[in-house]
Design a protein around this motif. Structure first.
Motif, PDB file in Angstrom:
ATOM      1  N   GLU A 165      11.383  94.074  87.960  1.00 20.01           N
ATOM      2  CA  GLU A 165      10.955  92.696  87.834  1.00 20.01           C
ATOM      3  C   GLU A 165      11.611  91.704  86.822  1.00 20.01           C
ATOM      4  O   GLU A 165      11.953  92.276  85.751  1.00 20.01           O
ATOM      5  N   GLU A 167      11.780  88.773  83.787  1.00 18.93           N
ATOM      6  CA  GLU A 167      10.871  88.288  83.099  1.00 18.93           C
ATOM      7  C   GLU A 167      11.368  87.183  82.561  1.00 18.93           C
ATOM      8  O   GLU A 167      12.458  87.127  81.853  1.00 18.93           O
ATOM      9  N   GLU A 181      13.384  81.831  85.899  1.00 19.63           N
ATOM     10  CA  GLU A 181      13.687  83.426  85.425  1.00 19.63           C
ATOM     11  C   GLU A 181      15.223  83.346  84.872  1.00 19.63           C
ATOM     12  O   GLU A 181      15.395  84.285  84.382  1.00 19.63           O
ATOM     13  N   ASN A 220      13.025  95.294  76.493  1.00 17.27           N
ATOM     14  CA  ASN A 220      13.101  94.943  78.101  1.00 17.27           C
ATOM     15  C   ASN A 220      14.171  96.428  78.812  1.00 17.27           C
ATOM     16  O   ASN A 220      14.745  96.968  77.676  1.00 17.27           O
ATOM     17  N   THR A 384      16.619  88.710  82.581  1.00 20.49           N
ATOM     18  CA  THR A 384      16.054  89.643  81.818  1.00 20.49           C
ATOM     19  C   THR A 384      15.095  90.576  82.701  1.00 20.49           C
ATOM     20  O   THR A 384      14.307  90.146  83.522  1.00 20.49           O
ATOM     21  N   LYS A 386      12.238  93.176  82.920  1.00 20.62           N
ATOM     22  CA  LYS A 386      11.374  93.552  82.215  1.00 20.62           C
ATOM     23  C   LYS A 386      11.110  94.962  81.948  1.00 20.62           C
ATOM     24  O   LYS A 386      11.101  95.836  82.851  1.00 20.62           O
ATOM     25  N   ASN A 388       8.714  97.976  81.011  1.00 23.18           N
ATOM     26  CA  ASN A 388       7.053  98.528  81.002  1.00 23.18           C
ATOM     27  C   ASN A 388       6.643  99.648  80.121  1.00 23.18           C
ATOM     28  O   ASN A 388       5.614 100.131  80.325  1.00 23.18           O
TER      29      ASN A 388
END
Length: 405
Positions: A165, A167, A181, A220, A384, A386, A388
């Motif tokens: 995903e 970021e 993005e 990240n 970037t 993402k 988690n």
């Protein structure tokens, strides 16, 4: 007698063997010792011949169509039992790994780690199985270089989404107009970061070895840079393999740092660094309108959430002190670890050309921007990926340390 089967028709990995049998795939690893296919057996009474088993030189067309994503999870899968040829054809002479089922090649770089992706077709949407294969190579090698194919923001975004995903930058003014993005990094219109005098040259975008967002609890996962307009002097970017750096520590040091944490702080300028600070005189005025980032305590050794590898977690731009060892002994340990990690054998330095793209795994690398003369314009677009997984904890009680440093 019928045709004699070659030993290459059996593979050591039972999981891959079972998978191949379920999909009815012929062997697809070309054997170096068996250069020709077994001949058909002798004629029978009706004039037909007995069917020969396919040789290990055979590459089944079905392997091109199906099973690629599953197979590439086993990076060293399906070795030929006789000649040790891997199914994805590692050429020891020129270090080219040919991903036969994916249609792209993975080549070793000039540095000690990372890979170059060659032959990737980005004229259309990237197929899901190709995206899975690319992500596995990224996790295996940490840095991927795509030379000359970053021809548009759309291409960059399409490739970036293969890895997770995306970021957007939290500050809207850094986003590329029309592409939320994408982050625009440029000094066109004036430098956006500090300017320093290095050896008599006014230099911008000089950022020492660091991990992105090391001053937060959740870094990240990675990023992809695309060179839109390169400079003629300087402008290189380097990456450093902190997983390999950890692997090559002696066991006594590994034991010493296994459970240690360090405090990491946001830095608004190179003059605030405590370790590995470059020699340079600041020319531009300070700007203190940055967000407030509280100090964090992150482990010195972190386990990568997807690969399980141990990583030496040193962001030289941000590291402040070791928790419980805020003294010369702790500082000496940090300097020793930095000296070890910054050895050239752990580095890859990229000389940019326009339309190059470089992807890195932020969780197992540090990177550095070498800077360029402030009067030369450089334009870079960045995505970037993402993160988690949190690695550390907020440590507000350390705030006064950064203020008094």
């Amino acid at each position: 007698m019928g045709a004699k089967s070659h030993k290459c028709d059996s593979y050591r990995d039972p999981v891959v063997k079972a998978f191949r049998q379920r999909q009815d795939l012929s062997p697809f690893a070309r054997c170096r010792r068996s250069r020709s296919a077994p001949r058909s057996g002798p004629s029978n009474r009706t004039g037909s011949t007995t069917a020969a088993r396919p040789s290990c030189r055979t590459k089944a067309s079905a392997a091109v169509r199906i099973g690629a994503a599953r197979l590439l999870r086993f990076h060293a899968f399906a070795r030929c039992a006789e000649c040790e040829t891997r199914a994805h054809q590692v050429c020891k002479r020129n270090q080219v790994e040919r991903k036969l089922v994916m249609g792209f090649e993975v080549r070793a770089l000039d540095g000690s780690f990372g890979r170059e992706i060659v032959g990737l077709d980005i004229s259309a949407a990237i197929a899901p199985d190709v995206a899975v294969a690319l992500k596995q190579v990224w996790l295996d090698h940490g840095v991927l270089v795509f030379r000359g194919i970053g021809t548009s923001p759309e291409v960059q975004l399409e490739l970036s989404r293969c890895f997770g995903e995306l970021e957007p930058h939290p500050i809207e003014k850094f986003r590329l107009d029309g592409y939320p993005e994408l982050i625009l990094l440029t000094n066109d219109g004036g430098p956006v970061g500090p300017v320093y005098d290095f050896a008599g040259v006014a230099t911008t975008q000089r950022i020492p070895w660091h991990t992105d967002l090391a001053f937060t609890t959740t870094p990240n996962a990675g990023a992809l840079l695309r060179m839109v307009r390169k400079v003629e002097t300087g402008g290189q970017t380097g990456w450093l393999d902190t997983a390999a750096a950890y692997d090559e520590l002696d066991q006594a040091t590994k034991d010493e740092i296994a459970d240690l944490e360090a405090v990491y702080l946001f830095r608004a300028g190179l003059e605030e660094m405590r370790f590995n600070r470059p020699d340079g005189k600041r020319l531009s005025p300070r700007k203190d309108n940055y967000p407030d980032f509280p100090p964090v305590a992150n482990p010195l050794v972190w386990t990568h959430p997807e690969t399980g590898r141990k990583v030496l977690n040193l962001s030289t731009l941000n590291i402040e002190y070791i928790v419980g060892q805020r003294d010369e002994q702790g500082d000496a340990l940090i300097r020793r670890l930095i000296d070890h990690a910054l050895q050239p054998r752990f580095q890859y330095v990229h000389e940019w050309e326009n339309n190059d793209m470089v992807l890195w795994d932020n969780r197992r690398t540090m990177h550095a921007a070498f800077g360029h003369p402030v009067d030369q314009v450089r334009v870079v677009h960045r995505t970037t990926i993402k993160g988690n997984v949190a690695m550390g904890r907020v440590m507000p009680e350390a705030a006064e340390v950064g203020a008094g440093a």
